[in-house]
Design a protein around this motif. Sequence first.
Motif, PDB file in Angstrom:
ATOM      1  N   HIS A   1       0.815  -1.210   0.000  1.00 38.42           N
ATOM      2  CA  HIS A   1       0.000   0.000   0.000  1.00 38.42           C
ATOM      3  C   HIS A   1       0.848   1.259   0.000  1.00 38.42           C
ATOM      4  O   HIS A   1       1.649   1.487   0.903  1.00 38.42           O
ATOM      5  CB  HIS A   1      -0.917  -0.010   1.229  1.00 38.42           C
ATOM      6  N   ARG A   2       0.706   2.053  -1.054  1.00 41.54           N
ATOM      7  CA  ARG A   2       1.274   3.395  -1.157  1.00 41.54           C
ATOM      8  C   ARG A   2       2.804   3.431  -1.071  1.00 41.54           C
ATOM      9  O   ARG A   2       3.374   3.888  -0.091  1.00 41.54           O
ATOM     10  CB  ARG A   2       0.646   4.327  -0.138  1.00 41.54           C
ATOM     11  N   VAL A   3       3.436   2.960  -2.135  1.00 38.27           N
ATOM     12  CA  VAL A   3       4.884   3.119  -2.279  1.00 38.27           C
ATOM     13  C   VAL A   3       5.141   4.151  -3.367  1.00 38.27           C
ATOM     14  O   VAL A   3       4.274   4.430  -4.191  1.00 38.27           O
ATOM     15  CB  VAL A   3       5.595   1.789  -2.609  1.00 38.27           C
ATOM     16  N   HIS A   4       6.333   4.720  -3.349  1.00 38.71           N
ATOM     17  CA  HIS A   4       6.701   5.765  -4.293  1.00 38.71           C
ATOM     18  C   HIS A   4       7.550   5.176  -5.427  1.00 38.71           C
ATOM     19  O   HIS A   4       8.478   4.404  -5.170  1.00 38.71           O
ATOM     20  CB  HIS A   4       7.491   6.881  -3.592  1.00 38.71           C
TER      21      HIS A   4
ATOM     22  N   ASP B   1       5.529   9.225  -8.119  1.00 39.18           N
ATOM     23  CA  ASP B   1       4.105   8.862  -8.013  1.00 39.18           C
ATOM     24  C   ASP B   1       3.905   7.815  -6.931  1.00 39.18           C
ATOM     25  O   ASP B   1       4.771   6.970  -6.680  1.00 39.18           O
ATOM     26  CB  ASP B   1       3.584   8.285  -9.340  1.00 39.18           C
ATOM     27  N   VAL B   2       2.758   7.855  -6.317  1.00 39.81           N
ATOM     28  CA  VAL B   2       2.377   6.879  -5.296  1.00 39.81           C
ATOM     29  C   VAL B   2       1.552   5.795  -5.984  1.00 39.81           C
ATOM     30  O   VAL B   2       0.591   6.096  -6.690  1.00 39.81           O
ATOM     31  CB  VAL B   2       1.566   7.547  -4.165  1.00 39.81           C
TER      32      VAL B   2
ATOM     33  N   ASP C   1       7.613   6.429   3.724  1.00 41.55           N
ATOM     34  CA  ASP C   1       7.822   7.300   2.556  1.00 41.55           C
ATOM     35  C   ASP C   1       9.096   6.974   1.778  1.00 41.55           C
ATOM     36  O   ASP C   1       9.273   7.449   0.658  1.00 41.55           O
ATOM     37  CB  ASP C   1       7.851   8.771   2.981  1.00 41.55           C
TER      38      ASP C   1
ATOM     39  N   ASN D   1       9.823   3.802   1.089  1.00 44.33           N
ATOM     40  CA  ASN D   1       9.530   2.448   0.608  1.00 44.33           C
ATOM     41  C   ASN D   1      10.191   1.374   1.457  1.00 44.33           C
ATOM     42  O   ASN D   1      10.603   0.329   0.949  1.00 44.33           O
ATOM     43  CB  ASN D   1       9.937   2.272  -0.861  1.00 44.33           C
TER      44      ASN D   1
ATOM     45  N   ASN E   1      -2.071   3.628  -9.908  1.00 42.24           N
ATOM     46  CA  ASN E   1      -1.339   4.871  -9.692  1.00 42.24           C
ATOM     47  C   ASN E   1      -2.283   5.859  -9.016  1.00 42.24           C
ATOM     48  O   ASN E   1      -3.254   6.309  -9.614  1.00 42.24           O
ATOM     49  CB  ASN E   1      -0.817   5.419 -11.025  1.00 42.24           C
ATOM     50  N   VAL E   2      -1.990   6.201  -7.770  1.00 51.24           N
ATOM     51  CA  VAL E   2      -2.834   7.121  -6.997  1.00 51.24           C
ATOM     52  C   VAL E   2      -2.817   8.519  -7.614  1.00 51.24           C
ATOM     53  O   VAL E   2      -3.819   9.230  -7.581  1.00 51.24           O
ATOM     54  CB  VAL E   2      -2.378   7.155  -5.518  1.00 51.24           C
ATOM     55  N   ASN E   3      -1.690   8.911  -8.222  1.00 46.76           N
ATOM     56  CA  ASN E   3      -1.563  10.259  -8.761  1.00 46.76           C
ATOM     57  C   ASN E   3      -2.380  10.519 -10.013  1.00 46.76           C
ATOM     58  O   ASN E   3      -2.897  11.617 -10.207  1.00 46.76           O
ATOM     59  CB  ASN E   3      -0.091  10.579  -9.048  1.00 46.76           C
TER      60      ASN E   3
END
Length: 115
Positions: free
Chosen positions: A11-14, A83-84, A110, A112, A48-50
């Motif tokens: 969940h939510r890596v950059h 991008d997240v 943040d 990863n 891609n959350v962005n």
Amino acid sequence: MQIEILKSKIHRVHVTQAELHYVGSITIDEDLLDAANMVEHEKVTVVNVNNGERFETYTIRGERGTGTICLNGPAARRVALGDVIIVFSYCLIDFAEARAHQPTVIFPNDQNRLA
């Protein structure tokens, strides 16, 4: 009867890299693969959350402890550095067993990395 159900989620890596001229896949730090109960070459869905992009690819083991999240090949066009993203994998399971199934979900920081 079998159904497809969530097996694992990162969940939510950059995104740390995007390599267009590559065969294709997503390279993920081996620490994250292990923690998420994923294996190399496993089919995954990437969101891609962005920008809302959603696509399928497969995993490649990245160097342990680096926090690497690299989209390779055509998938590189669906992300920008920083991008997240969220990475999901699924499994087939008997319907009766699905009620008791608990997916593996990890929440890296943040950088990863696992806290």
